[in-house]
Scaffold this motif. Sequence first.
Motif, PDB file in Angstrom:
ATOM      1  N   ASP A 239      12.066  22.514  -5.599  1.00 47.65           N
ATOM      2  CA  ASP A 239      12.065  21.165  -6.173  1.00 47.65           C
ATOM      3  C   ASP A 239      11.360  20.188  -5.247  1.00 47.65           C
ATOM      4  OD1 ASP A 239      13.463  22.021  -8.402  1.00 47.65           O
ATOM      5  OD2 ASP A 239      15.427  21.603  -7.508  1.00 47.65           O
ATOM      6  N   GLY A 240      11.585  20.356  -3.941  1.00 46.80           N
ATOM      7  CA  GLY A 240      10.932  19.493  -2.968  1.00 46.80           C
ATOM      8  C   GLY A 240       9.427  19.701  -2.948  1.00 46.80           C
ATOM      9  N   MET A 241       8.990  20.960  -2.974  1.00 47.73           N
ATOM     10  CA  MET A 241       7.556  21.244  -2.957  1.00 47.73           C
ATOM     11  C   MET A 241       6.888  20.765  -4.242  1.00 47.73           C
ATOM     12  SD  MET A 241       7.214  24.932  -1.019  1.00 47.73           S
ATOM     13  CE  MET A 241       8.416  25.814  -2.023  1.00 47.73           C
ATOM     14  N   LEU A 242       7.584  20.908  -5.373  1.00 48.09           N
ATOM     15  CA  LEU A 242       7.034  20.429  -6.637  1.00 48.09           C
ATOM     16  C   LEU A 242       6.927  18.915  -6.637  1.00 48.09           C
ATOM     17  CD1 LEU A 242       6.109  21.198  -9.505  1.00 48.09           C
ATOM     18  CD2 LEU A 242       8.487  20.946 -10.251  1.00 48.09           C
ATOM     19  N   TYR A 243       7.906  18.265  -6.038  1.00 45.56           N
ATOM     20  CA  TYR A 243       7.875  16.799  -5.953  1.00 45.56           C
ATOM     21  C   TYR A 243       6.692  16.338  -5.111  1.00 45.56           C
ATOM     22  CZ  TYR A 243       9.841  12.095  -5.897  1.00 45.56           C
ATOM     23  OH  TYR A 243      10.036  10.757  -6.086  1.00 45.56           O
ATOM     24  N   PHE A 244       6.378  17.111  -4.082  1.00 46.42           N
ATOM     25  CA  PHE A 244       5.283  16.766  -3.168  1.00 46.42           C
ATOM     26  C   PHE A 244       3.939  16.741  -3.900  1.00 46.42           C
ATOM     27  CE2 PHE A 244       2.062  18.730  -0.213  1.00 46.42           C
ATOM     28  CZ  PHE A 244       1.749  17.570   0.455  1.00 46.42           C
ATOM     29  N   ILE A 245       3.731  17.642  -4.849  1.00 47.67           N
ATOM     30  CA  ILE A 245       2.421  17.746  -5.506  1.00 47.67           C
ATOM     31  C   ILE A 245       2.405  17.159  -6.917  1.00 47.67           C
ATOM     32  CG2 ILE A 245       1.784  19.786  -4.175  1.00 47.67           C
ATOM     33  CD1 ILE A 245       2.490  21.484  -6.619  1.00 47.67           C
ATOM     34  N   THR A 246       3.551  16.650  -7.406  1.00 50.03           N
ATOM     35  CA  THR A 246       3.578  16.048  -8.741  1.00 50.03           C
ATOM     36  C   THR A 246       2.776  14.754  -8.736  1.00 50.03           C
ATOM     37  OG1 THR A 246       5.757  16.982  -9.216  1.00 50.03           O
ATOM     38  CG2 THR A 246       5.037  15.123 -10.566  1.00 50.03           C
ATOM     39  N   PRO A 247       1.730  14.648  -9.571  1.00 53.68           N
ATOM     40  CA  PRO A 247       0.834  13.485  -9.489  1.00 53.68           C
ATOM     41  C   PRO A 247       1.344  12.251 -10.227  1.00 53.68           C
ATOM     42  CG  PRO A 247       0.016  15.019 -11.132  1.00 53.68           C
ATOM     43  CD  PRO A 247       1.233  15.664 -10.523  1.00 53.68           C
ATOM     44  N   ASN A 248       0.997  11.111  -9.698  1.00 53.18           N
ATOM     45  CA  ASN A 248       1.192   9.824 -10.352  1.00 53.18           C
ATOM     46  C   ASN A 248      -0.192   9.186 -10.474  1.00 53.18           C
ATOM     47  OD1 ASN A 248       1.839   7.282 -11.275  1.00 53.18           O
ATOM     48  ND2 ASN A 248       3.002   6.675  -9.455  1.00 53.18           N
ATOM     49  N   PHE A 249      -0.870   9.456 -11.596  1.00 58.63           N
ATOM     50  CA  PHE A 249      -2.285   9.109 -11.723  1.00 58.63           C
ATOM     51  C   PHE A 249      -2.535   7.600 -11.748  1.00 58.63           C
ATOM     52  CE2 PHE A 249      -2.271  13.477 -13.492  1.00 58.63           C
ATOM     53  CZ  PHE A 249      -3.203  14.025 -12.636  1.00 58.63           C
ATOM     54  N   LYS A 250      -1.499   6.806 -12.016  1.00 63.26           N
ATOM     55  CA  LYS A 250      -1.682   5.355 -11.994  1.00 63.26           C
ATOM     56  C   LYS A 250      -2.093   4.864 -10.604  1.00 63.26           C
ATOM     57  CE  LYS A 250       1.605   4.346 -15.723  1.00 63.26           C
ATOM     58  NZ  LYS A 250       2.868   3.651 -16.093  1.00 63.26           N
ATOM     59  N   LYS A 251      -1.688   5.628  -9.598  1.00 64.22           N
ATOM     60  CA  LYS A 251      -1.994   5.237  -8.219  1.00 64.22           C
ATOM     61  C   LYS A 251      -3.495   5.305  -7.913  1.00 64.22           C
ATOM     62  CE  LYS A 251       2.006   4.513  -6.002  1.00 64.22           C
ATOM     63  NZ  LYS A 251       2.263   3.368  -5.099  1.00 64.22           N
ATOM     64  N   LEU A 252      -4.238   6.081  -8.706  1.00 64.89           N
ATOM     65  CA  LEU A 252      -5.673   6.228  -8.439  1.00 64.89           C
ATOM     66  C   LEU A 252      -6.433   4.915  -8.610  1.00 64.89           C
ATOM     67  CD1 LEU A 252      -6.470   9.676 -10.104  1.00 64.89           C
ATOM     68  CD2 LEU A 252      -6.180   9.163  -7.686  1.00 64.89           C
ATOM     69  N   LEU A 253      -5.865   3.987  -9.375  1.00 73.92           N
ATOM     70  CA  LEU A 253      -6.513   2.695  -9.609  1.00 73.92           C
ATOM     71  C   LEU A 253      -6.192   1.686  -8.522  1.00 73.92           C
ATOM     72  CD1 LEU A 253      -5.857   2.383 -13.461  1.00 73.92           C
ATOM     73  CD2 LEU A 253      -7.901   3.269 -12.306  1.00 73.92           C
ATOM     74  N   ASP A 254      -5.319   2.056  -7.602  1.00 68.68           N
ATOM     75  CA  ASP A 254      -4.920   1.163  -6.519  1.00 68.68           C
ATOM     76  C   ASP A 254      -5.902   1.319  -5.356  1.00 68.68           C
ATOM     77  OD1 ASP A 254      -3.758  -0.316  -4.529  1.00 68.68           O
ATOM     78  OD2 ASP A 254      -1.749   0.563  -4.768  1.00 68.68           O
ATOM     79  N   PRO A 255      -6.624   0.274  -4.956  1.00 72.11           N
ATOM     80  CA  PRO A 255      -7.599   0.413  -3.849  1.00 72.11           C
ATOM     81  C   PRO A 255      -6.951   0.793  -2.532  1.00 72.11           C
ATOM     82  CG  PRO A 255      -7.290  -1.903  -4.442  1.00 72.11           C
ATOM     83  CD  PRO A 255      -6.613  -1.086  -5.508  1.00 72.11           C
ATOM     84  N   TYR A 256      -5.680   0.439  -2.371  1.00 71.71           N
ATOM     85  CA  TYR A 256      -5.018   0.766  -1.117  1.00 71.71           C
ATOM     86  C   TYR A 256      -4.722   2.258  -0.995  1.00 71.71           C
ATOM     87  CZ  TYR A 256      -4.576  -4.237  -0.439  1.00 71.71           C
ATOM     88  OH  TYR A 256      -4.863  -5.563  -0.257  1.00 71.71           O
ATOM     89  N   VAL A 257      -4.698   2.975  -2.122  1.00 77.00           N
ATOM     90  CA  VAL A 257      -4.559   4.432  -2.079  1.00 77.00           C
ATOM     91  C   VAL A 257      -5.814   5.042  -1.460  1.00 77.00           C
ATOM     92  CG1 VAL A 257      -4.368   6.512  -3.481  1.00 77.00           C
ATOM     93  CG2 VAL A 257      -2.948   4.531  -4.002  1.00 77.00           C
ATOM     94  N   TRP A 258      -6.977   4.516  -1.839  1.00 76.85           N
ATOM     95  CA  TRP A 258      -8.233   4.996  -1.276  1.00 76.85           C
ATOM     96  C   TRP A 258      -8.347   4.597   0.188  1.00 76.85           C
ATOM     97  CZ3 TRP A 258     -11.625   8.066  -4.001  1.00 76.85           C
ATOM     98  CH2 TRP A 258     -11.330   8.233  -5.353  1.00 76.85           C
ATOM     99  N   LEU A 259      -7.833   3.430   0.527  1.00 79.58           N
ATOM    100  CA  LEU A 259      -7.788   3.014   1.926  1.00 79.58           C
ATOM    101  C   LEU A 259      -6.920   3.978   2.733  1.00 79.58           C
ATOM    102  CD1 LEU A 259      -8.295   0.957   4.210  1.00 79.58           C
ATOM    103  CD2 LEU A 259      -6.316  -0.313   3.381  1.00 79.58           C
TER     104      LEU A 259
END
Length: 561
Positions: A239-259
Motif C-alpha cells: 500500500d505504501g509503495m502504491l501510494y508512492f507512485i499513484t499520480p495526481n496529474f493536476k500537479k503537472l500544471l503547477d510551476p512549482y512542481v517543475w521547479l
Amino acid sequence: MNDEMIKDQELEAQQQWSHPSEFLFSCISMSVGLGNVWRFPTTAFQNGGGAFLIPYLIVLIFIGRPVYFLELALGQFSSLNSVAVWNMVPASKGIGYGQLVSACYVATYYGSVMALTVYYLVMSFSKVLPWSVCDDAWADENCVDSSSTNVTYTDNLQSSSEQYYYRYVLHMKEDISDGIGLPDWRLALCLLLFWVVLFFTVAWGIKSSGKVAYFTALFPYVSLVTLLLRGMTLPGAFDGMLYFITPNFKKLLDPYVWLAAVTQAFFSLSVGFGAVITLASYNSFCHDIYRDAWIISLADTFTSLLAGFTIFAILGNLAHQLDTNIEDVVRDGGGLAFVSYPDALAKFTWAPQLFAVLFFLMLFTLGIGSLTGTMGNVIGVITFNIPSGKRVYATLGICITNFLFGLIYITPGGQWIMNLVDYFGGGFITYVLVLLEVVSVSYIYGLKNFIRDLNFMTKRNLGLFWKFSWKYFIPVTLLTIFVQNMVHPVMPTVSGASFPQIAYVCGWILASVAVGMVPICLMHTVYHTQGDTLVQKLRDAFRPTTSWGPRNWKDRALWQK
C-alpha cells in the motif's frame, strides 16, 4: 620561468585516477547521496506522487544529463578544476568562484546532518532503541511509545521518536528571534568524528578518495536492497509503495512542481557545484565520458526510485500498524530520516537494532561519498598553486573551518539556519550559476566550438539532442524558472513558521555573495586584461586564453590544427 610554464608543469604533475573505474564510482558515490534517499521520496510525494516522475524524467533528460555531460566534458578536455577551466571564457571565471562558495555553504550544513546520523548510529547499538519508548528525562504527557502498535497519533499525541528527535537530540527552538543557543556537546563530538573521517578520505587527493569510492558507491545498494526485501515482507508495505507512485496529474500544471523537479535533479546529480568538473579533470584525455554520463544518470534515477520504494514500503507498514493514512506518517527531510523511519524501526519485532544500524550506516556512507566529491573540488581549487607536500595541511585547515561553521547547525536553532542556508545557498543560486555556465559555453565560447572540441576528444559526432538542449531548452527553461521564482518567491519556513525578517535579509546576502562573484571577477578580469582601450579589453576578456586546450602537447597540437 614565467607563470605559464609553471602552470604547465603543474598540469603535467596533476594526479590521475589509478583506474577508470575509480572515476566512475567516485561520480556515482557523489551523485547518489542523501538527496536520493530522503529528499526524492518526499519531494515526489508532495508534488503529485507518480505524476512527479513525468517532470522529473523530462528535466533529467533535457537538463540534468546534458549539464552533467557538459561539466564532465569541460573538466576532462582541459584537465583543470572548476575555476581554472574558465580560461575558455576568462570573463566568466566568477561562475567557478560562485559555485565554490555555494559548495562551501552546502558542506557546512551537510556535516551537521552527518553528525545526527553518527549519533543515531551509535544509539542503534543500545539494548533498547532509545527513541522507541518515552523517557521522563525528555518526554511530556503527550508522548506515546513508538514501539506500541495500538495507538493513533493526533494533534495532541506524539510518538516517542518524534519527541526524542526534537526535544532530546535537537532541543529545537520554536522561535529564533532571541538567538539560536549553544551547540550540543554530544552532536559536536559526532560532527568532529565525521570531519576526521572525511579528512582522511580526501587528504591525499584521489589517491585516497578513489579507493574509498568503491565502498561508498556500492554499500548503499546493499543496504537499500536489504531494507526493501525486509520491508516487502511487512503488512501494508505494498500500500505504501502504491501510494508512492499513484499520480495526481493536476500537479503537472503547477510551476512549482517543475521547479521542484529541477531542484531535485541538480541536487541529486550534484551539478552546479563544480565538483563534477574537478573529478573529470583527473581523467585521461580519451576517456569515454559519454558512456559514463549515461551510466551515472541512469544509476541516479534507479537509486531514487529504489529509495522511494524502500522508504514507502516501511512507511506503509507504519501506517498499517497505526491504522492511519500514509500522509500522516510522512515528514520532510530530516523528519523522514530521524522521525518517521526510526518510528517504523521501533515497531519491528525482530532485530530492530540490526536494521537501524544498517539504515544509519547507509546514510553515513552516502554522506561521506557525496561530500568527498564536493570537498575535493573546494580543496582542489584552494590548493591549486600550493606544493603537493603542503596540501595535507591546507586540507586540515579547510576541514577544521567547516567543523567550526558546522557547530552553528547543532544549536537549538540550528535547523532554522540549515533551512535558510539550504534555500539561499544551495538551491536558489544553483539555477543562476548553471544558467550562466551554459550560456557562457553555448553563446560566448560558442556551441560550434564546444561541439568541435567534444567531437575531437570523444571521437564521436554528437547529435541534434545535445545541441538543442545546450543552446535552447536549458537556457530558456532555467531563465523561466528564475523569473517565476523572482516574481512569486516562496520563502523558506520551519514547520510552517516564518523566519524573522532579518533572517531573510541574511539569506539574500548569502545568495548575493555567491552570485556577486560573477560581476566582481568580470571587472577584475577586464582590468587586468592587456589592451589600449576598454573595448579591446572587453573583447579579449571574452576570448579563450592562450593556455586553453588539452593538457597533453600532442593532443593540443592536433586540436589546434
